[in-house]
Motif scaffolding. Structure first.
Motif, PDB file in Angstrom:
ATOM      1  N   VAL A 209       4.653   8.980   4.811  1.00 43.04           N
ATOM      2  CA  VAL A 209       3.851   8.952   5.375  1.00 43.04           C
ATOM      3  C   VAL A 209       2.481   9.857   4.690  1.00 43.04           C
ATOM      4  O   VAL A 209       1.771   8.390   4.048  1.00 43.04           O
ATOM      5  N   LEU A 210       2.566  10.288   5.479  1.00 47.86           N
ATOM      6  CA  LEU A 210       1.705  11.193   4.297  1.00 47.86           C
ATOM      7  C   LEU A 210       1.629  10.881   2.709  1.00 47.86           C
ATOM      8  O   LEU A 210       0.423  10.765   1.651  1.00 47.86           O
ATOM      9  N   MET A 211       3.020  10.672   1.996  1.00 52.76           N
ATOM     10  CA  MET A 211       2.578  10.667   0.469  1.00 52.76           C
ATOM     11  C   MET A 211       2.298   9.155   0.132  1.00 52.76           C
ATOM     12  O   MET A 211       1.274   9.168  -0.796  1.00 52.76           O
ATOM     13  N   TYR A 212       2.991   7.712   0.813  1.00 52.09           N
ATOM     14  CA  TYR A 212       2.347   7.067   0.453  1.00 52.09           C
ATOM     15  C   TYR A 212       1.412   6.445   0.903  1.00 52.09           C
ATOM     16  O   TYR A 212       0.157   5.806   0.173  1.00 52.09           O
ATOM     17  N   ALA A 213       0.278   7.341   1.811  1.00 52.18           N
ATOM     18  CA  ALA A 213      -0.987   7.135   2.621  1.00 52.18           C
ATOM     19  C   ALA A 213      -1.912   7.305   1.384  1.00 52.18           C
ATOM     20  O   ALA A 213      -2.934   7.023   0.762  1.00 52.18           O
TER      21      ALA A 213
END
Length: 356
Positions: A209-213
């Motif tokens: 989630v953090l990487m995709y954001a």
């Protein structure tokens, strides 16, 4: 004057209207535009694209292939909902700085993937089905993470990605059935395997989630690395235990998933194939693992396509565009009658007098 016209003028049939092209269809729209207002679909992220603009390429994996050959499925397109990103005016080749950044991102992803692979190799050296259970529990996490971020963006009103949401859900649906197959084969029999898989999946979800954001391209490449490892794992397993697998029956959940009547979602995650181009046969356990391996290869291609901004479209959207193009090029009988009525009105009404 109307009676002087030859009856052949009005003998317009459906067969004579078939060769009419889009240009004549536009002329028809100018006569009857009040009955056909333009409609806008807010969930449609891409304009209607002619069928001939793209070539859907289906790739069939042979049993003797060692590695996955990943290719981009479709050319990159810019969506009106992208908020100005990827305007299409960018140079075709990336700058040296961007290439360096991409190389760093991929190096980090490869390092992380190799580290996880070494851990799995140590823990599951001679336990194939538990390893597959852990692998499938982890493999479906990114697609749920992608959808979570896309839902958040849509809630904030930034942009909508209907095709991305649908494809990622189909990918998650496919991986869930892989997991169900491994559970039916006894891969989750030990508590320690379930504990490890669930907690690794939780950490992986937060990280994705953090990487995709922050960097969607890096997140998609990391998922591609995971799917590529899954393909290689299943490929080695098939080649080493193929004869044994052919003597074992297929799990019921696999038979229902791969040979069921509703295969819409099965076609949806394979963005490098035309819908209905792949219909597996399931006769034994060997066929099951063969199709799971091929599924992972299709996931790799989809993740590769996602790394180019705005490059992903639902495979079924191309079929819809094709049907729309056919209906636009061949007017219906009602359209032909409308043309006849317009001709009659223009002929029967006398020309307006001009003041000289």
């Amino acid at each position: 004057m109307a009676t002087a016209l030859s009856p052949a003028v009005f003998a317009i049939s459906a067969s004579s209207c078939a060769p009419l092209k889009a240009k004549r269809h536009d002329n028809l729209a100018s006569f009857c535009s009040q009955n056909n207002p333009l409609r806008y679909s807010p969930l449609s992220t891409c304009p209607s694209i002619p069928r001939k603009s793209f070539c859907v390429r289906a790739t069939v994996l042979q049993e003797n292939e060692e590695k996955v050959v990943v290719e981009e499925s479709f050319p990159a397109k810019t969506s009106s909902d992208d908020g100005g990103k990827g305007s299409g005016n960018e140079p075709p080749e990336s700058s040296s700085l961007e290439r360096w950044v991409i190389k760093v991102e991929q190096s980090v992803n490869i390092f992380l993937t190799d580290s996880v692979i070494k851990i799995l190799d140590t823990l599951y050296h001679d336990r194939d089905y538990p390893r597959f259970f852990v692998l499938e529990t982890i493999a479906r996490v990114p697609y749920f993470a992608f959808m979570s971020v896309l839902h958040m963006y849509e809630s904030f009103g930034w942009w909508r990605r209907a095709d991305y949401m649908k494809v990622h859900f189909a990918e998650s649906w496919n991986e869930m059935h892989h997991l169900l197959i491994m559970e039916e084969l006894g891969g989750n029999a030990w508590w320690v395997d379930r504990f490890l898989a669930q907690h690794v999946a939780a950490v992986y979800y937060i990280m994705t989630v953090l990487m995709y954001a922050i960097n969607p391209r890096m997140a998609y490449h990391f998922s591609e690395c995971v799917e590529s490892h899954a393909f290689e794992t299943y490929d080695k397993f098939i080649k080493s235990r193929g004869e044994e697998l052919k003597k074992s029956p297929a799990p019921e959940v696999a038979v229902k998933y791969y040979t069921g009547s509703d295969l819409y979602l099965f076609d949806e995650f394979q963005t490098a194939r035309a819908p209905n181009s792949r219909r597996p046969k399931i006769e034994n356990l060997y066929d099951v693992f063969l199709n799971i391996r091929d599924d992972e290869a299709e996931h790799c291609k989809t993740m590769k396509a996602c790394q180019t901004h705005g490059n992903l479209r639902s495979p079924h959207s191309y079929a819809e565009d094709a049907s729309e193009d056919d209906s636009a090029c061949v007017p219906s009988q009602t359209d032909c009658e409308g043309i006849v009525d317009c001709i009659k009105k223009s002929v029967s009404s006398p020309p307006a007098k001009q003041n000289i």
